[in-house]
Each structure stands twice: as C-alpha cells, then as structure tokens.
Design an enzyme around this catalytic site. Sequence first.
Site, PDB file in Angstrom:
ATOM      1  N   LYS A   9      48.299  32.278  36.726  1.00  0.00           N
ATOM      2  CA  LYS A   9      48.349  32.216  38.422  1.00  0.00           C
ATOM      3  C   LYS A   9      49.539  31.314  38.695  1.00  0.00           C
ATOM      4  O   LYS A   9      49.921  30.590  37.977  1.00  0.00           O
ATOM      5  CB  LYS A   9      46.818  31.454  38.715  1.00  0.00           C
ATOM      6  CG  LYS A   9      45.624  32.443  38.583  1.00  0.00           C
ATOM      7  CD  LYS A   9      44.206  31.994  38.987  1.00  0.00           C
ATOM      8  CE  LYS A   9      43.240  33.008  38.698  1.00  0.00           C
ATOM      9  NZ  LYS A   9      41.903  32.580  39.074  1.00  0.00           N
ATOM     10  N   TYR A  49      41.851  41.147  45.002  1.00  0.00           N
ATOM     11  CA  TYR A  49      40.599  40.335  44.988  1.00  0.00           C
ATOM     12  C   TYR A  49      39.386  41.255  46.092  1.00  0.00           C
ATOM     13  O   TYR A  49      38.905  40.224  46.798  1.00  0.00           O
ATOM     14  CB  TYR A  49      40.753  38.977  45.027  1.00  0.00           C
ATOM     15  CG  TYR A  49      41.097  38.095  44.022  1.00  0.00           C
ATOM     16  CD1 TYR A  49      40.282  38.037  43.098  1.00  0.00           C
ATOM     17  CD2 TYR A  49      42.312  37.327  43.867  1.00  0.00           C
ATOM     18  CE1 TYR A  49      40.532  37.384  41.924  1.00  0.00           C
ATOM     19  CE2 TYR A  49      42.613  36.583  42.953  1.00  0.00           C
ATOM     20  CZ  TYR A  49      41.715  36.620  41.805  1.00  0.00           C
ATOM     21  OH  TYR A  49      42.054  35.850  40.589  1.00  0.00           O
ATOM     22  N   GLU A 126      42.115  47.043  37.763  1.00  0.00           N
ATOM     23  CA  GLU A 126      43.181  45.984  37.689  1.00  0.00           C
ATOM     24  C   GLU A 126      44.385  46.140  37.223  1.00  0.00           C
ATOM     25  O   GLU A 126      45.463  46.032  37.770  1.00  0.00           O
ATOM     26  CB  GLU A 126      42.329  44.440  37.100  1.00  0.00           C
ATOM     27  CG  GLU A 126      41.225  44.110  37.990  1.00  0.00           C
ATOM     28  CD  GLU A 126      40.642  42.901  37.635  1.00  0.00           C
ATOM     29  OE1 GLU A 126      39.749  42.374  38.097  1.00  0.00           O
ATOM     30  OE2 GLU A 126      41.047  42.134  36.411  1.00  0.00           O
TER      31      GLU A 126
END
Length: 138
Positions: A9, A49, A126
């Site tokens: 991230k 998300y 994903e």
Amino acid sequence: MERTLSIIKPDGVSKGLIGEVIGRFEKAGIKIAAMKMLHMTKDEAKGFYAVHKDKPFFDSLTDFMSSGPIVVMVLEGENVIKKNRELMGATNYKEAEPGTIRADFATDIEKNVVHGSDAPETARTEIAYFFSELEICD
Ligand code: UDP
Ligand code: MG
C-alpha cells in the site's frame, strides 16, 4: 497451485518497505508471478474496494489507497492465500502476531502496509482487476 493478489500500500512504498515485503515472500518460498507499480485514481480505488462501499471507513480508505504509488503482485504457490494472510498479520496491527508485516510496520488500522486476497474467488477477481493473463508468468 494457488494464486493471490498482494498489494504494498502507499504507506509501505513511502516508508521504503518494498524490498522488505518482497523479501519476506521469497524467504517463505512464495513465487512472484507478476508485479507492477502504479498510482490508482480515487475511482480505481473505489472499484477495487467495492465490497467495502457501505463501510464507514470506505471514503478514507479509498483516499489513502489513491494517495501514492502502490506495488501490485500476483503471488503463486501451494496454499498461498492463507500463507500470505499469515505473513501479513491481522487487519488491526495491534492484534497482529509478532513478526508479521503488519505487527512490524503498520501504524494505523488503515495504514497497514499490505493487502492480500482472502479467498479463491476474491483472488481471481482482484488479480483480474490489475493483470491480464498475458502479464502473469507461469
Ligand atoms: N480498514 C480500516 N478500518 C477498519 C477496517 C479496515 O481502515 O476498521 C482498512 C484497512 O486498510 C484494511 C482495509 O480497510 O486493510 C480492508 O479491510 P478488510 O476488513 O478487508 O481487511 P484486510 O483484508 O485488509 O485484512
Ligand atoms: Mg480484505
């Protein structure tokens, strides 16, 4: 053989943890089958998300995930979804096992350094969000 999506991230990238995180995967015998660095837009973060769109943390999370570059990877190996989640540690770094990535480097429940898919079906969607089959090395 199983595949999972891993993300370093924006906090992990800005703290200089790319090598550290990848080193932990390699030491655990996990193969990196695809990798790239990119900077998501807010809308791209919201798409990624989407499963959390009704959560109170959604707006802040998608701001954070679009705040800087990330490294996205396809990890491959036996039981790699679970293995990666074990290396990552619990979502809340305060509850993460000592020696996990989040216990060692997270500073916040949101800024927790890494993402990992949680099940085979989410891993498939994903991975497809970021990679075409041609970009994944077998
Ligand atoms: N998150 C947050 N607040 C919370 C729960 C989650 O900011 O109370 C963020 C955190 O960055 C987490 C991400 O939202 O990694 C996705 O949440 P999830 O429950 O899927 O956790 P994960 O699968 O990443 O452990
Ligand atoms: Mg999750």
